[in-house]
Design a protein around this motif. Sequence first.
Motif, PDB file in Angstrom:
ATOM      1  N   PRO A 182       0.493  -0.906   2.574  1.00 20.42           N
ATOM      2  CA  PRO A 182       0.671   0.352   3.312  1.00 20.42           C
ATOM      3  C   PRO A 182      -0.381   0.534   4.389  1.00 20.42           C
ATOM      4  N   ASP A 183       0.065   0.900   5.561  1.00 20.28           N
ATOM      5  CA  ASP A 183      -0.825   1.165   6.681  1.00 20.28           C
ATOM      6  C   ASP A 183      -0.370   2.503   7.268  1.00 20.28           C
ATOM      7  N   PRO A 184      -1.238   3.516   7.318  1.00 22.86           N
ATOM      8  CA  PRO A 184      -0.753   4.852   7.703  1.00 22.86           C
ATOM      9  C   PRO A 184      -0.044   4.868   9.052  1.00 22.86           C
ATOM     10  N   VAL A 185       1.067   5.587   9.101  1.00 19.97           N
ATOM     11  CA  VAL A 185       1.822   5.784  10.341  1.00 19.97           C
ATOM     12  C   VAL A 185       2.203   7.263  10.423  1.00 19.97           C
ATOM     13  N   LYS A 186       2.829   7.612  11.543  1.00 21.98           N
ATOM     14  CA  LYS A 186       3.169   9.012  11.784  1.00 21.98           C
ATOM     15  C   LYS A 186       4.078   9.594  10.696  1.00 21.98           C
ATOM     16  N   MET A 187       4.988   8.750  10.178  1.00 25.54           N
ATOM     17  CA  MET A 187       5.984   9.306   9.255  1.00 25.54           C
ATOM     18  C   MET A 187       5.489   9.433   7.808  1.00 25.54           C
ATOM     19  N   CYS A 188       4.223   9.087   7.539  1.00 25.22           N
ATOM     20  CA  CYS A 188       3.729   9.118   6.146  1.00 25.22           C
ATOM     21  C   CYS A 188       3.923  10.488   5.491  1.00 25.22           C
TER      22      CYS A 188
ATOM     23  N   GLY B  62       9.988   2.434  11.426  1.00 20.60           N
ATOM     24  CA  GLY B  62       8.773   3.255  11.329  1.00 20.60           C
ATOM     25  C   GLY B  62       7.708   2.627  10.447  1.00 20.60           C
ATOM     26  N   CYS B  63       8.116   1.936   9.366  1.00 18.80           N
ATOM     27  CA  CYS B  63       7.136   1.364   8.431  1.00 18.80           C
ATOM     28  C   CYS B  63       7.817   0.311   7.558  1.00 18.80           C
ATOM     29  N   ILE B  64       7.424  -0.944   7.712  1.00 18.16           N
ATOM     30  CA  ILE B  64       8.087  -1.994   6.927  1.00 18.16           C
ATOM     31  C   ILE B  64       7.702  -1.900   5.449  1.00 18.16           C
TER      32      ILE B  64
ATOM     33  N   ARG C 295       8.836   9.277   1.172  1.00 13.10           N
ATOM     34  CA  ARG C 295       8.916   9.482  -0.279  1.00 13.10           C
ATOM     35  C   ARG C 295       7.922   8.623  -1.058  1.00 13.10           C
ATOM     36  N   TRP C 296       7.281   7.658  -0.364  1.00  8.68           N
ATOM     37  CA  TRP C 296       6.286   6.823  -1.051  1.00  8.68           C
ATOM     38  C   TRP C 296       4.857   7.273  -0.768  1.00  8.68           C
ATOM     39  N   ARG C 297       4.703   8.475  -0.154  1.00  6.56           N
ATOM     40  CA  ARG C 297       3.370   8.902   0.285  1.00  6.56           C
ATOM     41  C   ARG C 297       2.379   9.003  -0.876  1.00  6.56           C
ATOM     42  N   GLU C 298       2.860   9.419  -2.067  1.00  2.00           N
ATOM     43  CA  GLU C 298       1.915   9.564  -3.185  1.00  2.00           C
ATOM     44  C   GLU C 298       1.492   8.192  -3.706  1.00  2.00           C
ATOM     45  N   VAL C 299       2.447   7.259  -3.761  1.00  2.00           N
ATOM     46  CA  VAL C 299       2.130   5.896  -4.213  1.00  2.00           C
ATOM     47  C   VAL C 299       1.117   5.265  -3.249  1.00  2.00           C
ATOM     48  N   CYS C 300       1.360   5.442  -1.949  1.00  2.00           N
ATOM     49  CA  CYS C 300       0.464   4.834  -0.955  1.00  2.00           C
ATOM     50  C   CYS C 300      -0.918   5.485  -1.006  1.00  2.00           C
ATOM     51  N   GLN C 301      -0.947   6.815  -1.152  1.00  2.00           N
ATOM     52  CA  GLN C 301      -2.242   7.505  -1.205  1.00  2.00           C
ATOM     53  C   GLN C 301      -3.057   6.997  -2.401  1.00  2.00           C
TER      54      GLN C 301
HETATM   55  S1  SF4 Z   1       3.572   6.574   2.980  1.00  2.00           S
HETATM   56 FE1  SF4 Z   1       3.371   4.367   2.737  1.00  2.00          FE
HETATM   57  S2  SF4 Z   1       5.442   3.582   2.763  1.00  2.00           S
HETATM   58 FE2  SF4 Z   1       5.513   5.637   3.551  1.00  2.00          FE
HETATM   59  S3  SF4 Z   1       5.359   5.452   5.754  1.00  2.00           S
HETATM   60 FE3  SF4 Z   1       3.272   5.723   5.015  1.00  2.00          FE
HETATM   61  S4  SF4 Z   1       2.484   3.675   4.655  1.00  2.00           S
HETATM   62 FE4  SF4 Z   1       4.700   3.505   4.872  1.00  2.00          FE
END
Ligand code: SF4
Length: 469
Positions: free
Chosen positions: A206-212, A20-22, A216-222
């Motif tokens: 980070p590149d937004p995907v469906k599972m964002c 889903g997201c590398i 659990r890293w959504r706050e770090v990525c935001q």
């Molecule tokens: S929040 Fe960040 S790490 Fe998580 S799926 Fe989205 S881009 Fe990937």
Amino acid sequence: MKLEGSEILLSASDLMRFMGCIHATAMDLRYAKGEPLFPAEDTEDAKILQKQGDAHEAKFLAKLRADGNLVIEFGRDRDLPASAKETRAALFAGADVLFQGAFFGLPWGGWSDFLIKVDKPSLLGAYSYEVIDTKLKRKPDPKHILQLVLYSDLLATAQGLQPEYAHIELGNGERFSFRLLDYAAYARHARSRLERFVADPPATSPDPVKMCDLCRWREVCQTHWEESDSLALVAGISRSQRSKLIAAGVTTMAALGQHNEGVPKLAETTLNRLRTQARLQTARRAGGRPSFELKPFDPSRGLALLPKPDAGDLFYDIEGDPFYENGLEYLHGVWFDSGGSGEFRDFWAHNRTEEKEALRQLIVFFEDRLKRFPRAHIYHYAAYEVSALRQLTSSHGVGEALLDQMLRENRFVDLYSVVSAGLIASEPRYSLKNLEVFYMEARTGEVKTAGGSVVAYEKWRETGDQSIL
Ligand code: SF4
């Protein structure tokens, strides 16, 4: 993912996340190696899903027992290598079902849901096992297949025979079985890609995907997107549009807002829209007031879709609970003008029978309203209301003729289509909640979004606390 001695232990969920997201995998790896990173807590949605997944699994386990199967159950409190040893011994003992059997063979390991005995000779004796996993979904997902092929391969090592099939017990009670050979090459390729990634992690961003939303890293990525003024913040931008802009040297939202040259392979109209979007959002982020610009008028789209206002117009919303078995449309809400003041009518349903009755009452209400106000329309936001009504009327056999007639007469007006094709707004999303800044004060109630409403409804179902409704 975790450190097992000096090696990284990978699980089926690591593989599913990697697909889903590398960047999520890169973050997991840094975290597993001890970097001081702070994953977000599970969302309320994720907690509900987890609870329902556990209940689905427990129901299937109870059914296996009720059918007279001898079930050996393993706890998850032991460490994985010790549990894998016990599982191997139990495979040789030959119980009908092993629940939460463990596998360990670095770099892979994990707990499978169920191993079921089949009449096919193996190293174990005149029998062998196949893997069954329980999933809440009504249809299997490609990621589930990857998970089952992994467990089946680990099982093959333990029993000296490759199982022929693997199975998924779906949320609707059906079983999906598939031939492992059909997916083995794809699954092993995915696994070796992840193994190579972990052995030599490339730089990722980070590149937004469906599972964002559930990550659990959504706050770090935001935070990263906001601090770097990333193009990911631009409402309605796609991944390929971001790539083309970055290749052309446009790497921030502010830069896009000021970019007056062409971008290779990006149509001019698209670039104009994105530029305006970025400019308005940048001004808003800098503390400006909410603002919007109209798109060029198109007689077949956007604001042109708005009919003449009528005293009988209705404003309609549905709340559906996807966590209820096979989904439940638990609330229809209609706002309308009643002799000069606004009135809200609600139609609640807490089970399938009430869902049908609420629909019947709603249809009677619509019919009556349209008789009294023949030029009235029904306004809603996005496609869900109409598709849910289609599904409800056909599954309950109620109101199909009236709905067909209303659709033929173009009674429904999708305000999302009007807004998204008619204007460009300074907000990061075009959800109803985001656009409320243009016409109302900030909401003060606890439930502010459709997602929040579902979570609150699920809490009510669990606790029966009437104050929630
Ligand atoms: S929040 Fe960040 S790490 Fe998580 S799926 Fe989205 S881009 Fe990937």
